[in-house]
Design a protein around this motif. Structure first.
Motif: not given
Length: 100
Positions: A44-61
């Motif tokens: 699992x790889x932690x990331x801060x993701x951005x799509x359009x105007x939305x940003x969130x913390x998650x993890x890549x699988x």
């Protein structure tokens, strides 16, 4: 590490549906190369993701030699996204930075 790519939203139907965007091969390779410095376990790889105007913390699988980005319901709803749509994703790969 910062990455940007486009990908199609797809759905995995399990007990509850999950929505993902697959990280393309070139970007997945770059992440895999640095994985041992980034993962907190199970690949699992932690990331801060951005799509359009939305940003969130998650993890890549990890999945089939690539990585997948899970799309939270709040992200899909905020951006009006659905299965089959192509989105531009920006990722900041690595642990979340804490504010001083």
């Amino acid at each position: 590490m910062s990455l940007e790519f486009s990908g199609e939203i797809w759905e995995w139907r399990g007990p509850a549906p999950f929505y993902f965007v697959t990280v393309p091969e070139e970007q997945s390779r770059a992440i895999k190369h640095a994985e041992r410095f980034l993962t907190y376990g199970w690949g699992m790889i932690p990331v801060r993701a951005h799509i359009g105007q939305t940003t969130w913390q998650t993890s890549l699988w990890p999945k089939n030699g690539l990585y997948v980005l899970p799309l939270k319901d709040r992200v899909r709803q905020a951006e009006g996204l659905g299965v089959g749509q192509t989105v531009v994703v920006r990722l900041e790969v690595g642990p979340a930075r804490r504010k001083p």
